[in-house]
Design a protein around this motif. Sequence first.
Motif, PDB file in Angstrom:
ATOM      1  N   PHE A   1       6.163   7.282   7.912  1.00 54.22           N
ATOM      2  CA  PHE A   1       5.485   7.634   6.670  1.00 54.22           C
ATOM      3  C   PHE A   1       3.987   7.721   6.947  1.00 54.22           C
ATOM      4  CE2 PHE A   1       8.739   5.800   3.395  1.00 54.22           C
ATOM      5  CZ  PHE A   1       9.634   6.785   3.781  1.00 54.22           C
ATOM      6  N   HIS A   2       3.312   8.643   6.258  1.00 55.02           N
ATOM      7  CA  HIS A   2       1.862   8.752   6.445  1.00 55.02           C
ATOM      8  C   HIS A   2       1.213   9.325   5.193  1.00 55.02           C
ATOM      9  CE1 HIS A   2       1.958  13.188   7.223  1.00 55.02           C
ATOM     10  NE2 HIS A   2       3.142  12.908   7.734  1.00 55.02           N
ATOM     11  N   ARG A   3      -0.080   9.044   5.043  1.00 54.16           N
ATOM     12  CA  ARG A   3      -0.847   9.532   3.891  1.00 54.16           C
ATOM     13  C   ARG A   3      -2.307   9.661   4.271  1.00 54.16           C
ATOM     14  NH1 ARG A   3      -0.096   5.519   0.554  1.00 54.16           N
ATOM     15  NH2 ARG A   3      -2.159   4.587   0.322  1.00 54.16           N
ATOM     16  N   THR A   4      -2.917  10.783   3.935  1.00 50.92           N
ATOM     17  CA  THR A   4      -4.339  10.985   4.204  1.00 50.92           C
ATOM     18  C   THR A   4      -5.158  10.094   3.287  1.00 50.92           C
ATOM     19  OG1 THR A   4      -3.962  13.280   4.864  1.00 50.92           O
ATOM     20  CG2 THR A   4      -6.223  12.659   4.271  1.00 50.92           C
ATOM     21  N   GLN A   5      -6.027   9.300   3.867  1.00 48.33           N
ATOM     22  CA  GLN A   5      -6.866   8.393   3.095  1.00 48.33           C
ATOM     23  C   GLN A   5      -8.273   8.956   2.921  1.00 48.33           C
ATOM     24  OE1 GLN A   5      -7.647   4.498   4.842  1.00 48.33           O
ATOM     25  NE2 GLN A   5      -7.320   3.535   2.843  1.00 48.33           N
ATOM     26  N   SER A   6      -8.761   9.636   3.951  1.00 50.62           N
ATOM     27  CA  SER A   6     -10.064  10.294   3.912  1.00 50.62           C
ATOM     28  C   SER A   6     -10.047  11.388   4.967  1.00 50.62           C
ATOM     29  CB  SER A   6     -11.195   9.288   4.198  1.00 50.62           C
ATOM     30  OG  SER A   6     -11.110   8.808   5.533  1.00 50.62           O
ATOM     31  N   GLN A   7     -11.154  12.102   5.088  1.00 49.52           N
ATOM     32  CA  GLN A   7     -11.215  13.188   6.065  1.00 49.52           C
ATOM     33  C   GLN A   7     -11.003  12.700   7.492  1.00 49.52           C
ATOM     34  OE1 GLN A   7     -14.925  15.248   5.451  1.00 49.52           O
ATOM     35  NE2 GLN A   7     -14.110  16.457   3.757  1.00 49.52           N
ATOM     36  N   LYS A   8     -11.339  11.463   7.759  1.00 50.56           N
ATOM     37  CA  LYS A   8     -11.251  10.943   9.120  1.00 50.56           C
ATOM     38  C   LYS A   8     -10.241   9.808   9.259  1.00 50.56           C
ATOM     39  CE  LYS A   8     -15.986  12.154  10.443  1.00 50.56           C
ATOM     40  NZ  LYS A   8     -17.268  11.650  11.012  1.00 50.56           N
ATOM     41  N   LYS A   9      -9.494   9.517   8.218  1.00 50.85           N
ATOM     42  CA  LYS A   9      -8.600   8.361   8.253  1.00 50.85           C
ATOM     43  C   LYS A   9      -7.230   8.725   7.712  1.00 50.85           C
ATOM     44  CE  LYS A   9      -7.775   3.847   8.679  1.00 50.85           C
ATOM     45  NZ  LYS A   9      -7.849   3.120   9.953  1.00 50.85           N
ATOM     46  N   LEU A  10      -6.208   8.360   8.453  1.00 50.88           N
ATOM     47  CA  LEU A  10      -4.833   8.558   8.033  1.00 50.88           C
ATOM     48  C   LEU A  10      -4.136   7.215   7.992  1.00 50.88           C
ATOM     49  CD1 LEU A  10      -2.729  11.044   7.606  1.00 50.88           C
ATOM     50  CD2 LEU A  10      -1.844  10.264   9.806  1.00 50.88           C
ATOM     51  N   LEU A  11      -3.566   6.874   6.837  1.00 52.50           N
ATOM     52  CA  LEU A  11      -2.702   5.704   6.767  1.00 52.50           C
ATOM     53  C   LEU A  11      -1.349   6.096   7.338  1.00 52.50           C
ATOM     54  CD1 LEU A  11      -3.308   4.085   3.254  1.00 52.50           C
ATOM     55  CD2 LEU A  11      -3.794   3.078   5.487  1.00 52.50           C
ATOM     56  N   ILE A  12      -0.814   5.280   8.203  1.00 53.77           N
ATOM     57  CA  ILE A  12       0.445   5.615   8.867  1.00 53.77           C
ATOM     58  C   ILE A  12       1.258   4.340   9.087  1.00 53.77           C
ATOM     59  CG2 ILE A  12      -0.485   5.448  11.221  1.00 53.77           C
ATOM     60  CD1 ILE A  12       1.162   8.014  11.835  1.00 53.77           C
ATOM     61  N   SER A  13       2.564   4.477   9.062  1.00 57.26           N
ATOM     62  CA  SER A  13       3.438   3.317   9.245  1.00 57.26           C
ATOM     63  C   SER A  13       3.864   3.182  10.702  1.00 57.26           C
ATOM     64  CB  SER A  13       4.693   3.464   8.370  1.00 57.26           C
ATOM     65  OG  SER A  13       5.509   4.518   8.858  1.00 57.26           O
TER      66      SER A  13
ATOM     67  N   ASN B   1       0.808  -1.226   0.000  1.00 61.98           N
ATOM     68  CA  ASN B   1       0.000   0.000   0.000  1.00 61.98           C
ATOM     69  C   ASN B   1       0.840   1.274   0.000  1.00 61.98           C
ATOM     70  OD1 ASN B   1       1.003  -0.143   2.583  1.00 61.98           O
ATOM     71  ND2 ASN B   1      -0.964   0.136   3.627  1.00 61.98           N
ATOM     72  N   ALA B   2       2.138   1.159  -0.266  1.00 64.85           N
ATOM     73  CA  ALA B   2       2.993   2.344  -0.323  1.00 64.85           C
ATOM     74  C   ALA B   2       2.650   3.182  -1.552  1.00 64.85           C
ATOM     75  CB  ALA B   2       4.461   1.941  -0.357  1.00 64.85           C
ATOM     76  N   ASN B   3       2.996   4.467  -1.485  1.00 61.39           N
ATOM     77  CA  ASN B   3       2.742   5.395  -2.574  1.00 61.39           C
ATOM     78  C   ASN B   3       3.900   6.381  -2.630  1.00 61.39           C
ATOM     79  OD1 ASN B   3       1.637   8.034  -3.755  1.00 61.39           O
ATOM     80  ND2 ASN B   3      -0.042   6.618  -4.189  1.00 61.39           N
TER      81      ASN B   3
END
Length: 214
Positions: A194-206, A142-144
């Motif tokens: 590392f982190h990435r915003t997935q939605s307004q209420k969800k953050l993908l984070i390592s 799921n990396a980007n």
Amino acid sequence: MATISDSSIIQPQGKVGRFTFYQLNGKTIMRSLPSGPHKNKTHPSALQKIYRTRLKEINAYLRPLKRVLDFGYQNFLDQKTGVNWAHTDLATKGYNHQANPRINPAYLQISKGSLVGAGDASANREGDEIRISWSDNSWEANANPRDQVAVLLHQPEVQRHLWLQEIAKREDLSLAISLDSTNQELEWELYLVFHRTQSQKKLLISDSQYLGRR
């Protein structure tokens, strides 16, 4: 630990019998209180003294990092605070009452999540500059390539830290941090996230990665 729903008629607070109630993110949380002979409260055993010292020292170590830890554990704050999450690993793996210092910073985890972390990350320091690099794993799971990079520089002896939340992107493969005259005389414990915003209420984070002391 139990959670009392908002629809409950009774929303207790504080200590009630052998339980304590408190609010966390709008929910009432119930925890059982530790039990033990009354004499241990005023005449603790040697082991109990170690546990109490460990609790006090780890809490003091983590408290200045509350903002960082709440960010890193934000997807799990409905269960307990970021400080409490980080406390678990330090207490079970990173504390040795016979060592000096007693807390091993390598066991501090400042974030928890499913996002792929950095590959082959390393850190080097030359004078007033710290350089961090990693390999290109932009298309792994799921990396980007546009994932944001956050870095924590922690100096526990003077309780100082620098939290750089969006300092680079995964595709950059490296970053450089210049230290001003106030901070270049110190050695820093380094952590990479590392982190990435997935939605307004969800953050993908390592999960955070410890890069040593520089």
